[in-house]
Design a protein around this motif. Structure first.
Motif, mmCIF file in Angstrom:
data_model
loop_
_atom_site.group_PDB
_atom_site.id
_atom_site.type_symbol
_atom_site.label_atom_id
_atom_site.label_comp_id
_atom_site.label_asym_id
_atom_site.label_seq_id
_atom_site.Cartn_x
_atom_site.Cartn_y
_atom_site.Cartn_z
ATOM 1 N N ALA A 79 81.017 45.631 74.645
ATOM 2 C CA ALA A 79 82.303 45.775 73.960
ATOM 3 C C ALA A 79 82.112 46.572 72.676
ATOM 4 C CB ALA A 79 82.875 44.390 73.638
ATOM 5 N N PRO A 80 82.992 47.546 72.419
ATOM 6 C CA PRO A 80 82.844 48.357 71.199
ATOM 7 C C PRO A 80 83.035 47.518 69.941
ATOM 8 C CG PRO A 80 84.941 48.800 72.280
ATOM 9 C CD PRO A 80 84.162 47.947 73.217
ATOM 10 N N VAL A 81 82.397 47.963 68.864
ATOM 11 C CA VAL A 81 82.519 47.269 67.582
ATOM 12 C C VAL A 81 83.927 47.479 67.044
ATOM 13 C CG1 VAL A 81 81.665 47.101 65.226
ATOM 14 C CG2 VAL A 81 80.069 47.559 67.105
ATOM 15 N N GLU A 82 84.579 46.410 66.671
ATOM 16 C CA GLU A 82 85.946 46.502 66.164
ATOM 17 C C GLU A 82 85.948 46.881 64.685
ATOM 18 O OE1 GLU A 82 87.938 42.860 66.964
ATOM 19 O OE2 GLU A 82 87.848 43.077 69.146
ATOM 20 N N GLY A 83 87.043 47.499 64.257
ATOM 21 C CA GLY A 83 87.221 47.807 62.845
ATOM 22 C C GLY A 83 86.610 49.114 62.390
ATOM 23 N N LEU A 84 86.038 49.899 63.307
ATOM 24 C CA LEU A 84 85.440 51.180 62.947
ATOM 25 C C LEU A 84 86.297 52.329 63.451
ATOM 26 C CD1 LEU A 84 81.672 50.523 63.782
ATOM 27 C CD2 LEU A 84 82.784 50.401 61.554
ATOM 28 N N ALA A 85 86.243 53.452 62.715
ATOM 29 C CA ALA A 85 86.988 54.646 63.112
ATOM 30 C C ALA A 85 86.132 55.865 62.842
ATOM 31 C CB ALA A 85 88.298 54.733 62.331
ATOM 32 N N SER A 92 79.853 58.213 50.360
ATOM 33 C CA SER A 92 78.479 57.731 50.223
ATOM 34 C C SER A 92 78.483 56.540 49.269
ATOM 35 C CB SER A 92 77.561 58.832 49.680
ATOM 36 O OG SER A 92 77.507 59.935 50.567
ATOM 37 N N PHE A 93 77.695 55.522 49.597
ATOM 38 C CA PHE A 93 77.591 54.349 48.733
ATOM 39 C C PHE A 93 76.233 53.708 48.952
ATOM 40 C CE2 PHE A 93 79.505 53.162 52.722
ATOM 41 C CZ PHE A 93 78.943 51.946 53.065
ATOM 42 N N TYR A 94 75.917 52.721 48.122
ATOM 43 C CA TYR A 94 74.608 52.078 48.180
ATOM 44 C C TYR A 94 74.745 50.598 48.517
ATOM 45 C CZ TYR A 94 72.576 56.301 46.220
ATOM 46 O OH TYR A 94 72.170 57.600 46.028
ATOM 47 N N PHE A 95 73.744 50.106 49.189
ATOM 48 C CA PHE A 95 73.707 48.692 49.577
ATOM 49 C C PHE A 95 72.404 48.080 49.077
ATOM 50 C CE2 PHE A 95 72.263 45.397 52.551
ATOM 51 C CZ PHE A 95 73.337 44.506 52.488
ATOM 52 N N LEU A 189 76.402 45.964 56.293
ATOM 53 C CA LEU A 189 76.196 47.125 55.429
ATOM 54 C C LEU A 189 77.505 47.660 54.837
ATOM 55 C CD1 LEU A 189 73.570 49.035 57.616
ATOM 56 C CD2 LEU A 189 73.134 47.761 55.497
ATOM 57 N N GLY A 190 78.634 47.157 55.312
ATOM 58 C CA GLY A 190 79.921 47.604 54.787
ATOM 59 C C GLY A 190 80.376 48.932 55.350
ATOM 60 N N ILE A 191 79.890 49.293 56.530
ATOM 61 C CA ILE A 191 80.265 50.560 57.161
ATOM 62 C C ILE A 191 81.639 50.427 57.809
ATOM 63 C CG2 ILE A 191 79.678 52.179 59.012
ATOM 64 C CD1 ILE A 191 76.726 51.540 58.445
ATOM 65 N N ARG A 192 82.515 51.377 57.514
ATOM 66 C CA ARG A 192 83.857 51.360 58.098
ATOM 67 C C ARG A 192 84.143 52.599 58.942
ATOM 68 N NH1 ARG A 192 85.288 49.765 52.684
ATOM 69 N NH2 ARG A 192 86.302 51.790 52.372
ATOM 70 N N GLN A 193 83.313 53.640 58.773
ATOM 71 C CA GLN A 193 83.516 54.890 59.503
ATOM 72 C C GLN A 193 82.193 55.337 60.125
ATOM 73 O OE1 GLN A 193 86.757 57.436 57.095
ATOM 74 N NE2 GLN A 193 84.967 56.987 55.840
ATOM 75 N N VAL A 194 82.308 55.992 61.265
ATOM 76 C CA VAL A 194 81.121 56.549 61.934
ATOM 77 C C VAL A 194 81.396 57.999 62.305
ATOM 78 C CG1 VAL A 194 80.173 54.380 62.815
ATOM 79 C CG2 VAL A 194 81.974 55.529 64.108
ATOM 80 N N SER A 204 67.116 50.408 47.264
ATOM 81 C CA SER A 204 68.458 50.312 47.838
ATOM 82 C C SER A 204 68.549 51.146 49.108
ATOM 83 C CB SER A 204 69.517 50.798 46.833
ATOM 84 O OG SER A 204 69.524 50.000 45.668
ATOM 85 N N LEU A 205 69.606 50.894 49.865
ATOM 86 C CA LEU A 205 69.903 51.687 51.053
ATOM 87 C C LEU A 205 71.099 52.580 50.751
ATOM 88 C CD1 LEU A 205 69.579 48.961 53.851
ATOM 89 C CD2 LEU A 205 67.883 50.688 53.189
ATOM 90 N N ARG A 206 70.928 53.858 50.997
ATOM 91 C CA ARG A 206 72.044 54.789 50.836
ATOM 92 C C ARG A 206 72.750 54.949 52.179
ATOM 93 N NH1 ARG A 206 72.885 60.573 47.975
ATOM 94 N NH2 ARG A 206 74.512 61.350 49.386
ATOM 95 N N ILE A 207 74.055 54.844 52.155
ATOM 96 C CA ILE A 207 74.856 54.935 53.380
ATOM 97 C C ILE A 207 75.818 56.104 53.235
ATOM 98 C CG2 ILE A 207 76.452 53.742 54.918
ATOM 99 C CD1 ILE A 207 75.268 51.107 53.786
ATOM 100 N N ASP A 208 75.714 57.043 54.152
ATOM 101 C CA ASP A 208 76.589 58.219 54.171
ATOM 102 C C ASP A 208 77.462 58.166 55.421
ATOM 103 O OD1 ASP A 208 75.571 59.868 51.829
ATOM 104 O OD2 ASP A 208 73.717 59.640 52.971
ATOM 105 N N GLU A 209 78.740 58.001 55.226
ATOM 106 C CA GLU A 209 79.687 58.111 56.335
ATOM 107 C C GLU A 209 80.005 59.595 56.475
ATOM 108 O OE1 GLU A 209 81.741 53.687 55.961
ATOM 109 O OE2 GLU A 209 82.843 55.447 55.284
ATOM 110 N N LEU A 210 79.474 60.202 57.520
ATOM 111 C CA LEU A 210 79.486 61.649 57.665
ATOM 112 C C LEU A 210 80.763 62.168 58.290
ATOM 113 C CD1 LEU A 210 75.863 61.917 59.103
ATOM 114 C CD2 LEU A 210 76.546 62.233 56.714
ATOM 115 N N GLU A 211 81.138 63.353 57.865
ATOM 116 C CA GLU A 211 82.278 64.021 58.479
ATOM 117 C C GLU A 211 81.933 64.339 59.933
ATOM 118 O OE1 GLU A 211 85.430 67.123 56.514
ATOM 119 O OE2 GLU A 211 83.304 67.518 56.336
ATOM 120 N N VAL A 212 82.870 64.110 60.821
ATOM 121 C CA VAL A 212 82.607 64.381 62.237
ATOM 122 C C VAL A 212 82.601 65.881 62.467
ATOM 123 C CG1 VAL A 212 83.362 63.974 64.599
ATOM 124 C CG2 VAL A 212 83.709 62.213 62.859
#
Length: 214
Positions: A79-85, A92-95, A189-194, A204-212
Motif C-alpha cells: 500500500a502506498p504511503v499516505e500523505g505524500l505528494a 530543504s530542512f534539517y532533522f 523525518l517529516g518528509i511531505r514531498q517526494v 544532523s540529517l539534511r533533507i532535500d525535497e527535490l523538484e520533480v
C-alpha cells in the motif's frame, strides 16, 4: 416481656419463616411442558461440514486462490504511503536524530551504563553510509530521476519507495530497492514531498525535497 426476650422471640419467628420459605421453594412442581434434548450442532463440526461442502463445490479452491493472489499482490506492491505528494515547491530542512533515554541502560552484569535522561545522537557513533532517496515508483519521472541520482553519487544511494512495486524495480535495476512500510521513515523525518534525498551533515540529517524533473 423484656426487650431482649422480645428480640429473641422475633428472631425465632424470622428463622421459622425462612425455613418455611425454603421448604416452599423446594417443592417439586412436576414437569410443566415437554422437554427436548439440545440438538444444536457442535461449532467445530459445523465448520468442518461447511468446509467439506465448499471443497466439494470448488469454492474452497477458489477462495484459496484469491487469498494467494491477494498475498502476492500485497508483497509485490505494498500500500502506498499516505500523505505524500510529488514536490511542488522544493524545500530543504534539517532533522536532529538525537533522542533521550527514558530508562536506565544496564550492562549484562547489571551495572549502569547510561542513566535515564541521557541525550544521545546516533550519528556520534555511526555515520550514515549512504544517502537515502525516497520516491514514488508509480511516477515514471521520479523513477528516471532516482536512477540518475544513484548514478551521480556512484551508487552510494539507498532507493526507498513510497509507492509502486519495489520487486519490479529491483528486477529491472538489479540492485536492492527498499520500501517505507507504513510511512514510518518519512513520518519520522517529516518528509511531505517526494522525491526526497536525505544526507548527513555533521550531527544532523539534511533533507532535500527535490523538484520533480520533467
Amino acid at each position: 416481656m423484656s426487650a431482649p426476650a422480645t428480640r429473641l422471640s422475633r428472631g425465632i419467628a424470622g428463622l421459622a419463616l425462612l425455613a418455611g420459605a425454603a421448604q416452599v421453594q423446594a417443592i417439586d412442581v412436576g414437569v410443566i411442558g415437554p422437554t427436548y434434548e439440545i440438538a444444536e450442532p457442535h461449532l467445530l463440526d459445523f465448520i468442518a461440514q461447511r468446509l467439506r461442502q465448499k471443497e466439494a463445490s470448488g469454492q474452497l479452491r477458489q477462495i484459496q486462490e484469491q487469498a494467494r493472489e491477494r498475498g502476492i499482490a500485497a508483497v509485490r506492491q505494498p500500500a502506498p504511503v499516505e500523505g505524500l505528494a510529488a514536490t511542488r515547491t522544493k524545500r530543504s530542512f534539517y532533522f536532529d536524530p538525537s533522542y533521550t533515554l527514558e530508562q536506565n541502560i544496564l550492562d549484562v552484569q547489571g551495572r549502569l551504563m547510561f542513566p535515564a535522561g541521557t541525550r544521545a545522537n546516533p550519528l556520534d557513533i555511526v555515520a550514515l553510509p549512504r544517502r537515502l532517496l525516497f520516491f514514488d515508483g508509480r511516477d515514471t519521472r521520479q523513477v528516471t530521476q532516482a536512477r540518475a541520482l544513484i548514478a551521480h553519487y556512484g551508487g552510494l544511494v539507498k532507493p526507498i519507495l513510497t509507492g509502486g512495486s519495489y520487486l519490479d524495480l529491483m528486477e529491472r535495476w538489479q540492485i536492492p530497492v527498499y520500501y517505507d512500510q507504513l510511512g514510518l521513515l518519512t513520518q519520522r523525518l517529516g518528509i511531505r514531498q517526494v522525491p526526497a534525498l536525505v544526507s548527513q551533515e555533521g550531527r544532523s540529517l539534511r533533507i532535500d525535497e527535490l523538484e520533480v524533473a520533467p
